[in-house]
Scaffold this motif. Structure first.
Motif, PDB file in Angstrom:
ATOM      1  N   MET A   1      25.120  65.540  71.619  1.00  0.00           N
ATOM      2  CA  MET A   1      24.589  64.273  72.337  1.00  0.00           C
ATOM      3  C   MET A   1      23.171  64.692  72.407  1.00  0.00           C
ATOM      4  O   MET A   1      22.994  65.442  73.604  1.00  0.00           O
ATOM      5  N   PRO A   2      22.260  64.319  71.513  1.00  0.00           N
ATOM      6  CA  PRO A   2      21.098  64.646  71.977  1.00  0.00           C
ATOM      7  C   PRO A   2      20.255  63.782  73.211  1.00  0.00           C
ATOM      8  O   PRO A   2      20.451  62.643  73.248  1.00  0.00           O
ATOM      9  N   PRO A   3      19.717  64.807  73.979  1.00  0.00           N
ATOM     10  CA  PRO A   3      19.232  63.920  75.537  1.00  0.00           C
ATOM     11  C   PRO A   3      18.157  63.028  75.017  1.00  0.00           C
ATOM     12  O   PRO A   3      18.262  62.124  75.628  1.00  0.00           O
ATOM     13  N   HIS A   4      17.547  63.160  74.070  1.00  0.00           N
ATOM     14  CA  HIS A   4      16.536  62.385  73.694  1.00  0.00           C
ATOM     15  C   HIS A   4      16.931  61.195  73.222  1.00  0.00           C
ATOM     16  O   HIS A   4      16.263  60.050  73.350  1.00  0.00           O
ATOM     17  N   LEU A   5      18.056  60.963  72.626  1.00  0.00           N
ATOM     18  CA  LEU A   5      18.785  59.896  71.978  1.00  0.00           C
ATOM     19  C   LEU A   5      19.128  59.108  73.298  1.00  0.00           C
ATOM     20  O   LEU A   5      18.677  57.855  73.426  1.00  0.00           O
ATOM     21  N   VAL A   6      19.699  59.616  74.350  1.00  0.00           N
ATOM     22  CA  VAL A   6      20.032  58.708  75.487  1.00  0.00           C
ATOM     23  C   VAL A   6      18.747  58.242  76.318  1.00  0.00           C
ATOM     24  O   VAL A   6      18.852  57.219  76.805  1.00  0.00           O
ATOM     25  N   GLU A   7      17.788  59.166  76.301  1.00  0.00           N
ATOM     26  CA  GLU A   7      16.582  58.777  76.915  1.00  0.00           C
ATOM     27  C   GLU A   7      15.937  57.709  76.298  1.00  0.00           C
ATOM     28  O   GLU A   7      15.369  56.671  76.831  1.00  0.00           O
ATOM     29  N   ASP A   8      15.755  57.798  74.817  1.00  0.00           N
ATOM     30  CA  ASP A   8      15.156  56.857  74.059  1.00  0.00           C
ATOM     31  C   ASP A   8      15.854  55.607  74.239  1.00  0.00           C
ATOM     32  O   ASP A   8      15.017  54.571  74.357  1.00  0.00           O
TER      33      ASP A   8
ATOM     34  N   GLY B   1      15.018  53.912  77.191  1.00  0.00           N
ATOM     35  CA  GLY B   1      13.833  53.316  77.298  1.00  0.00           C
ATOM     36  C   GLY B   1      13.609  51.914  76.508  1.00  0.00           C
ATOM     37  O   GLY B   1      12.962  51.077  76.952  1.00  0.00           O
ATOM     38  N   VAL B   2      14.463  51.614  75.559  1.00  0.00           N
ATOM     39  CA  VAL B   2      14.785  50.138  75.008  1.00  0.00           C
ATOM     40  C   VAL B   2      15.782  49.330  75.705  1.00  0.00           C
ATOM     41  O   VAL B   2      16.204  48.452  75.038  1.00  0.00           O
ATOM     42  N   GLY B   3      16.381  49.753  76.832  1.00  0.00           N
ATOM     43  CA  GLY B   3      17.305  48.977  77.453  1.00  0.00           C
ATOM     44  C   GLY B   3      18.741  49.037  77.183  1.00  0.00           C
ATOM     45  O   GLY B   3      19.616  48.258  77.415  1.00  0.00           O
ATOM     46  N   VAL B   4      19.127  50.307  76.526  1.00  0.00           N
ATOM     47  CA  VAL B   4      20.327  50.323  76.052  1.00  0.00           C
ATOM     48  C   VAL B   4      20.924  51.682  76.833  1.00  0.00           C
ATOM     49  O   VAL B   4      20.317  52.743  76.708  1.00  0.00           O
ATOM     50  N   GLU B   5      22.114  51.456  77.629  1.00  0.00           N
ATOM     51  CA  GLU B   5      22.695  52.608  78.286  1.00  0.00           C
ATOM     52  C   GLU B   5      23.695  52.791  77.554  1.00  0.00           C
ATOM     53  O   GLU B   5      24.824  52.492  77.542  1.00  0.00           O
ATOM     54  N   LEU B   6      23.639  54.298  76.909  1.00  0.00           N
ATOM     55  CA  LEU B   6      24.922  54.800  76.295  1.00  0.00           C
ATOM     56  C   LEU B   6      25.847  55.578  77.114  1.00  0.00           C
ATOM     57  O   LEU B   6      26.979  55.126  77.175  1.00  0.00           O
ATOM     58  N   LEU B   7      25.336  56.409  78.126  1.00  0.00           N
ATOM     59  CA  LEU B   7      26.515  56.858  79.054  1.00  0.00           C
ATOM     60  C   LEU B   7      26.708  56.073  80.246  1.00  0.00           C
ATOM     61  O   LEU B   7      25.683  55.290  80.619  1.00  0.00           O
TER      62      LEU B   7
END
Length: 188
Positions: free
Chosen positions: A119-126, A129-135
C-alpha cells in the motif's frame, strides 16, 4: 446505516483462518498498523481490544469473508462458544472512486505497488488530498456481533486483528472492503 455494506459489487473474498500468532508484532506493515490504530481509537473499552488480540493470537478466528462494506468471521471463545462477528466500513461513493482511480491513472506506480502487495503511502496521502479516505479512522469500524455487545467486543476486535494480517498480505482487500475488487480497480 447509509453507505455501509451495499450490493454494488457481488465480489467476495474468503481468507482461510490463519494460524495462531506467536510473539512479536501482530502486523508487519504500516497499513496493517493503521487499521489496528483505527480499532484502538474507536473502541471504548481497551480491555475488549486486548481480549480480542488474545483471541486472534490464539487462532480463534475462523475464515474471514471480505466484501464491500463488511468483514465477517466466526470467533470462538476459550470455552468453545462461537459468535459471528461483523465489522462494517463505509463504501466509497462512485464519485470518490472516480477521484481515486484518476489518481491511480496519473501515477501508474500506485497500481504497480498494489500489485506487488504494498500500500503506497503516497496513494493514501494523495487520496486524502482529494477527499477520499482509504484507511479507516476513528469511528469508521462499526461492530456487529452475535454476542450483542454494543461496542467492540473480543469477537469483533479479534476479527479486526485478523483483518490487519490479511491487509498485510493483500492490500486489495481494503479496496474491496471500500467497494471495488482488484479486477475492477485494475480494469479501470
Amino acid at each position: 446505516m447509509s453507505g455501509y455494506g451495499t450490493d454494488r459489487e457481488s465480489e467476495e473474498l474468503t481468507f482461510a483462518a490463519p494460524p495462531p500468532v506467536r510473539g512479536g508484532a501482530f502486523t508487519r506493515t504500516w497499513w496493517g498498523q493503521a487499521w489496528l490504530k483505527a480499532l484502538d481509537d474507536s473502541a471504548l473499552d481497551a480491555q475488549q481490544v486486548k481480549a480480542g488480540r488474545r483471541h486472534a493470537r490464539a487462532g480463534a478466528v475462523g475464515a474471514v469473508s471480505v466484501r464491500p462494506g463488511r468483514i465477517t468471521a466466526v470467533v470462538r471463545d476459550p470455552d468453545g462458544s462461537a459468535y459471528r462477528g461483523d465489522v462494517l466500513v463505509r463504501v466509497l461513493t462512485d464519485e470518490e472512486w472516480d477521484r481515486l482511480l484518476d489518481l491511480a491513472v496519473d501515477s501508474a506506480g500506485h497500481i504497480a505497488a498494489l500489485l506487488d502487495h504494498e500500500m503506497p503511502p503516497h496513494l493514501v496521502e494523495d487520496a486524502a488530498g482529494v477527499g477520499v479516505e482509504l484507511l479507516p479512522g476513528v469511528g469508521d469500524l462499526e461492530p456487529e456481533c452475535a454476542c450483542e455487545a454494543w461496542d467492540h467486543c473480543p469477537h469483533t476486535a479479534a476479527l479486526c486483528h485478523q483483518m490487519a494480517r490479511i491487509l498485510d498480505e493483500d492490500p486489495f482487500a481494503l479496496l474491496l472492503l471500500r467497494g471495488r475488487g482488484q479486477r475492477a480497480v485494475v480494469d479501470a
